[in-house]
Scaffold this active site. Structure first.
Site, short mmCIF file in Angstrom:
data_model
loop_
_atom_site.label_atom_id
_atom_site.label_comp_id
_atom_site.label_asym_id
_atom_site.label_seq_id
_atom_site.Cartn_x
_atom_site.Cartn_y
_atom_site.Cartn_z
N CYS A 82 2.94 -5.14 6.57
CA CYS A 82 2.57 -4.69 5.23
C CYS A 82 3.79 -4.13 4.51
CB CYS A 82 1.50 -3.61 5.31
SG CYS A 82 -0.14 -4.28 5.66
N HIS B 291 0.82 -1.21 0.00
CA HIS B 291 0.00 0.00 0.00
C HIS B 291 0.86 1.26 0.00
CE1 HIS B 291 0.81 0.77 4.27
NE2 HIS B 291 0.58 -0.51 4.50
#
Lengths: 111, 230
Positions: free
Chosen positions: B196, B180
């Site tokens: 992440c 992301h």
């Protein structure tokens, strides 16, 4: 005359310094997947270049006929002056691969 | 300047408490070794120094971007993986998107901090522009400030997931990990997230436009826990 000459030298010196500076900045750029001598960042431990780790994985799958077709590099380190050892895991086992800097796999050994 | 300083300081605090994913995973082959970190050459003292969050924030404040190596660039990349495959080298903090003819686009990334890194072979299961961020329960317990977003923080420039998100799946199951964007662009090159993979917003937008759902994702990280199914 002397003053003008000296001013010219001063300007020339600045120009050379600027050019040298630009060369140095240019030398910081890298377009290779391998770290170069002029790098500005590095890793705290040397690992094998990413593409070499993956070459080891694909050759291991091929040589050991791994079902599922996946082998994952889990660690790597330099092995001698111009090669790397890559440790791999796959469903049902593990293997060690030695690959040289030019991408030629020297050995694959199941562990 | 003091506004920027306080934003960076707040960012540093948030980075450790507001990571966008929790570790509620089934992991196999756990081997929690010390993460490999980034070092940067200090021209003043002529020595390599650890690229800590503080050093990274200072570098970003001075240069307005992460170091050159972490800028998006096309590189030679010898691989048998097919074009469109994403390869993440968590140790070097690079994400590669494989192109034809032994080339790849290389992007700088931030990855999981100590104990939150992982490795495995997964895929892109879903994509989202300006994604909503919902802090997991464990994160709310660690950081009560995040409770106000328990029902989801709308997408936008202040959202920790940034401009785009690629949702990582194993088979048909969401791993809870994402590739992301970020509202902390100075954090590229660091081990800082909760697992992440973060990129700056321009880079994740570029990647998003090139990647198809179903793309294979290979994550390498020395000594990290292995995602089950490898």
């Amino acid at each position: 005359m002397t003053r003008s000459h000296s001013k010219g030298n001063w300007k020339l010196g600045i120009g050379c310094a600027t050019a040298a500076g630009l060369l140095l900045i240019g030398g910081c750029n890298t377009s290779s997947s391998n770290a170069g001598a002029s790098q500005t960042v590095r890793t705290s431990e040397e690992t094998a270049p990413t593409d070499l780790q993956l070459l080891c994985a694909s050759k291991t799958v091929e040589k050991l006929q791994i079902s599922g077709g996946n082998a994952l590099p889990v660690s790597s380190a330099r092995s001698g002056e111009q090669a790397y050892q890559v440790n791999l895991t796959f469903e049902g086992g593990q293997a060690t691969c030695i690959i040289d800097e030019s991408g030629v796999v020297q050995s694959i050994t199941p562990v | 300047m003091s506004g920027l300083m306080s934003k960076l300081a707040a960012g540093l605090r948030a980075a450790f408490t507001w990571g966008p994913a929790a570790l509620v995973l089934t992991l196999a082959g756990v081997a929690m070794a010390q993460n490999v970190g980034t070092q940067i050459y200090d021209n003043t003292n002529r020595k390599w120094v650890d690229y800590t969050p503080q050093v990274a924030a200072r570098y970003y404040r001075i240069h307005g971007q992460a170091p050159e190596e972490f800028q998006r660039q096309v590189v030679q990349f010898r691989t048998a993986e097919k074009p469109g495959t994403i390869i993440i080298d968590g140790d070097r903090h690079f994400l590669y998107l494989v192109l034809p003819n032994f080339q790849a686009i290389r992007y700088g990334i931030g990855v999981g901090r100590e104990g939150f890194g992982w490795a495995g072979i997964v895929k892109v299961g879903r994509k989202q522009e300006w994604p909503t961020w919902t802090p997991p329960k464990e994160m709310i317990e660690r950081d009560p400030d995040s409770a106000k977003w328990a029902n989801g923080m709308p997408g936008g420039p202040d959202n920790p997931l940034g401009a785009r998100a690629l949702y990582i799946y194993e088979g048909n199951r969401d791993t809870i990990y994402r590739i992301h964007g970020t509202n902390q662009p100075w954090s590229i090159g660091l081990n800082i997230s909760s697992g992440c993979i973060r990129m700056n917003n321009d880079d994740v937008t570029d990647l998003y436009s090139r990647v198809e759902i179903g793309a294979k994702v290979i994550v390498l990280m020395q000594g990290a826990a292995l995602y089950k199914g490898v």
